[in-house]
Design an enzyme around this catalytic site. Structure first.
Site, PDB file in Angstrom:
ATOM      1  N   GLY A  81       0.710  -1.303  -0.028  1.00 43.90           N
ATOM      2  CA  GLY A  81      -0.005  -0.054   0.011  1.00 43.90           C
ATOM      3  C   GLY A  81       0.832   1.293   0.079  1.00 43.90           C
ATOM      4  O   GLY A  81       2.132   1.333   0.360  1.00 43.90           O
ATOM      5  N   ASN A  82       0.119   2.378  -0.090  1.00 51.99           N
ATOM      6  CA  ASN A  82       0.970   3.554  -0.262  1.00 51.99           C
ATOM      7  C   ASN A  82       0.017   4.936   0.016  1.00 51.99           C
ATOM      8  O   ASN A  82      -1.233   4.597  -0.336  1.00 51.99           O
ATOM      9  CB  ASN A  82       2.001   3.939  -1.433  1.00 51.99           C
ATOM     10  CG  ASN A  82       1.515   3.255  -2.674  1.00 51.99           C
ATOM     11  OD1 ASN A  82       0.520   3.609  -3.257  1.00 51.99           O
ATOM     12  ND2 ASN A  82       2.098   1.812  -2.982  1.00 51.99           N
ATOM     13  N   SER A 136       9.204   4.114  -0.708  1.00 56.63           N
ATOM     14  CA  SER A 136       9.167   2.629  -1.370  1.00 56.63           C
ATOM     15  C   SER A 136       9.647   1.775  -0.259  1.00 56.63           C
ATOM     16  O   SER A 136      10.732   1.771   0.454  1.00 56.63           O
ATOM     17  CB  SER A 136       9.998   2.594  -2.502  1.00 56.63           C
ATOM     18  OG  SER A 136       9.706   1.151  -2.962  1.00 56.63           O
ATOM     19  N   GLU A 167       4.471   3.199  -6.709  1.00 55.63           N
ATOM     20  CA  GLU A 167       3.271   3.806  -7.341  1.00 55.63           C
ATOM     21  C   GLU A 167       3.052   5.436  -7.444  1.00 55.63           C
ATOM     22  O   GLU A 167       1.993   5.669  -7.560  1.00 55.63           O
ATOM     23  CB  GLU A 167       1.960   3.415  -6.712  1.00 55.63           C
ATOM     24  CG  GLU A 167       1.626   1.685  -6.522  1.00 55.63           C
ATOM     25  CD  GLU A 167       1.788   0.988  -7.924  1.00 55.63           C
ATOM     26  OE1 GLU A 167       1.623   1.612  -9.078  1.00 55.63           O
ATOM     27  OE2 GLU A 167       1.623  -0.233  -7.956  1.00 55.63           O
ATOM     28  N   HIS A 193      -3.818   4.140  -0.899  1.00 56.35           N
ATOM     29  CA  HIS A 193      -3.930   2.707  -1.742  1.00 56.35           C
ATOM     30  C   HIS A 193      -3.560   1.705  -0.648  1.00 56.35           C
ATOM     31  O   HIS A 193      -2.617   1.501  -0.102  1.00 56.35           O
ATOM     32  CB  HIS A 193      -2.729   2.680  -2.765  1.00 56.35           C
ATOM     33  CG  HIS A 193      -2.445   1.471  -3.409  1.00 56.35           C
ATOM     34  ND1 HIS A 193      -3.484   0.685  -3.541  1.00 56.35           N
ATOM     35  CD2 HIS A 193      -1.412   0.840  -3.477  1.00 56.35           C
ATOM     36  CE1 HIS A 193      -2.930  -0.566  -4.044  1.00 56.35           C
ATOM     37  NE2 HIS A 193      -1.646  -0.540  -4.106  1.00 56.35           N
ATOM     38  N   HIS A 250      -4.544  -2.839   0.402  1.00 57.98           N
ATOM     39  CA  HIS A 250      -4.783  -3.813  -0.106  1.00 57.98           C
ATOM     40  C   HIS A 250      -5.844  -4.861   1.107  1.00 57.98           C
ATOM     41  O   HIS A 250      -5.496  -5.723   1.746  1.00 57.98           O
ATOM     42  CB  HIS A 250      -3.471  -4.614  -0.096  1.00 57.98           C
ATOM     43  CG  HIS A 250      -2.544  -4.378  -1.025  1.00 57.98           C
ATOM     44  ND1 HIS A 250      -1.134  -4.923  -1.253  1.00 57.98           N
ATOM     45  CD2 HIS A 250      -2.615  -3.271  -1.706  1.00 57.98           C
ATOM     46  CE1 HIS A 250      -0.377  -4.237  -2.189  1.00 57.98           C
ATOM     47  NE2 HIS A 250      -1.356  -3.551  -2.433  1.00 57.98           N
ATOM     48  N   HIS A 278      -4.892  -6.916  -7.035  1.00 57.85           N
ATOM     49  CA  HIS A 278      -3.895  -5.992  -6.299  1.00 57.85           C
ATOM     50  C   HIS A 278      -4.525  -5.129  -5.230  1.00 57.85           C
ATOM     51  O   HIS A 278      -4.141  -5.728  -4.196  1.00 57.85           O
ATOM     52  CB  HIS A 278      -3.379  -4.918  -7.449  1.00 57.85           C
ATOM     53  CG  HIS A 278      -2.389  -4.152  -6.835  1.00 57.85           C
ATOM     54  ND1 HIS A 278      -1.680  -3.515  -7.686  1.00 57.85           N
ATOM     55  CD2 HIS A 278      -1.889  -3.737  -5.636  1.00 57.85           C
ATOM     56  CE1 HIS A 278      -0.563  -2.677  -6.961  1.00 57.85           C
ATOM     57  NE2 HIS A 278      -1.009  -2.781  -5.818  1.00 57.85           N
TER      58      HIS A 278
HETATM   59 ZN   LIG Z   1      -0.320  -2.150  -4.110  1.00 61.71          ZN
END
Ligand SMILES: [Zn+2]
Length: 215
Positions: free
Chosen positions: A25-26, A42, A73, A92, A94, A156
């Site tokens: 995730g981010n 990252s 991303e 973002h 998961h 994803h």
């Molecule tokens: Zn991801």
């Protein structure tokens, strides 16, 4: 506002919410005054990220501040900020139940009032593309369009957006709860009843213009 601190706190919040695990995730946010974008680095554990690990860049991707590699991303986040001036935060995740549907390439309908109020419209699944690829950013934008506050990335995860970080997190939570209810309906052999379009429009108008102590 200290946007670097906001990214650090939001990473811990995402990890604590169970909507992602490990370093997946981010998160990003935009300073609407300066137009700069702050994003998580990252492959770093969320509980190890310090404010100086946050990467600051312009909308064209050029890094202004930060010594870390940004999330892979990066382009997905920047595409959203470029094409959606109404968005100042992107989360973002998961999340488990949403991924049951993303792995089947299925959309999540606005089954419950909360979803009708905050998701914007049906949550579509973007076609598969490799993590970090320009195609994934393109597919994500296509699924989000100008109105949706959430979309799924096939096999994803989910991408949730909002006018603020708080709003983006609310979208992420409502999406996952909706997916969980959808899953339970299907698991018990049921069929959801769609909320009619007219009621969706009324609820969205109410939340935007009338709901809250200050309206
Ligand atoms: Zn991801």
């Amino acid at each position: 506002m200290d946007y670097k601190e906001l990214i650090v706190e939001s990473g811990l919040k995402m990890l604590g919410s169970g909507m992602t695990i490990e370093t997946w995730g981010n998160i990003s946010c935009r300073d609407p005054e300066e137009g700069l974008v702050y994003m998580s680095p990252s492959a770093m554990s969320y509980d190890a990220i310090a404010p100086d690990d946050v990467v600051v860049c312009k909308l064209d991707g050029s890094v202004v501040k930060g010594h870390r590699k940004p999330t892979i991303e990066k382009e997905l986040h920047l595409s959203i900020f470029r094409e959606r001036p109404d968005v100042n935060a992107v989360v973002h995740t998961h999340p488990l139940y949403s991924m049951v549907y993303s792995c089947q390439g299925k959309d999540i309908p606005m089954l419950i009032d909360e979803a009708a109020q905050v998701l914007g419209c049906v949550c579509q699944t973007a076609g598969y593309a490799l993590p970090g690829s320009p195609e994934l950013a393109k597919n994500c934008m296509k699924a989000l369009g100008q109105k949706a506050n959430a979309c799924l990335l096939q096999s994803h995860g989910a991408v949730c957006v909002g006018q603020s970080m708080e709003a983006a997190f609310k979208v992420a939570k409502v999406l996952e709860v909706t997916a969980q209810i959808y899953y339970m309906i299907e698991a018990t052999g049921g069929k959801p009843i769609n909320i009619c379009g007219e009621h969706i429009v009324m609820m969205q108008d109410f939340v935007k213009n009338h709901y809250g102590q200050d309206k």
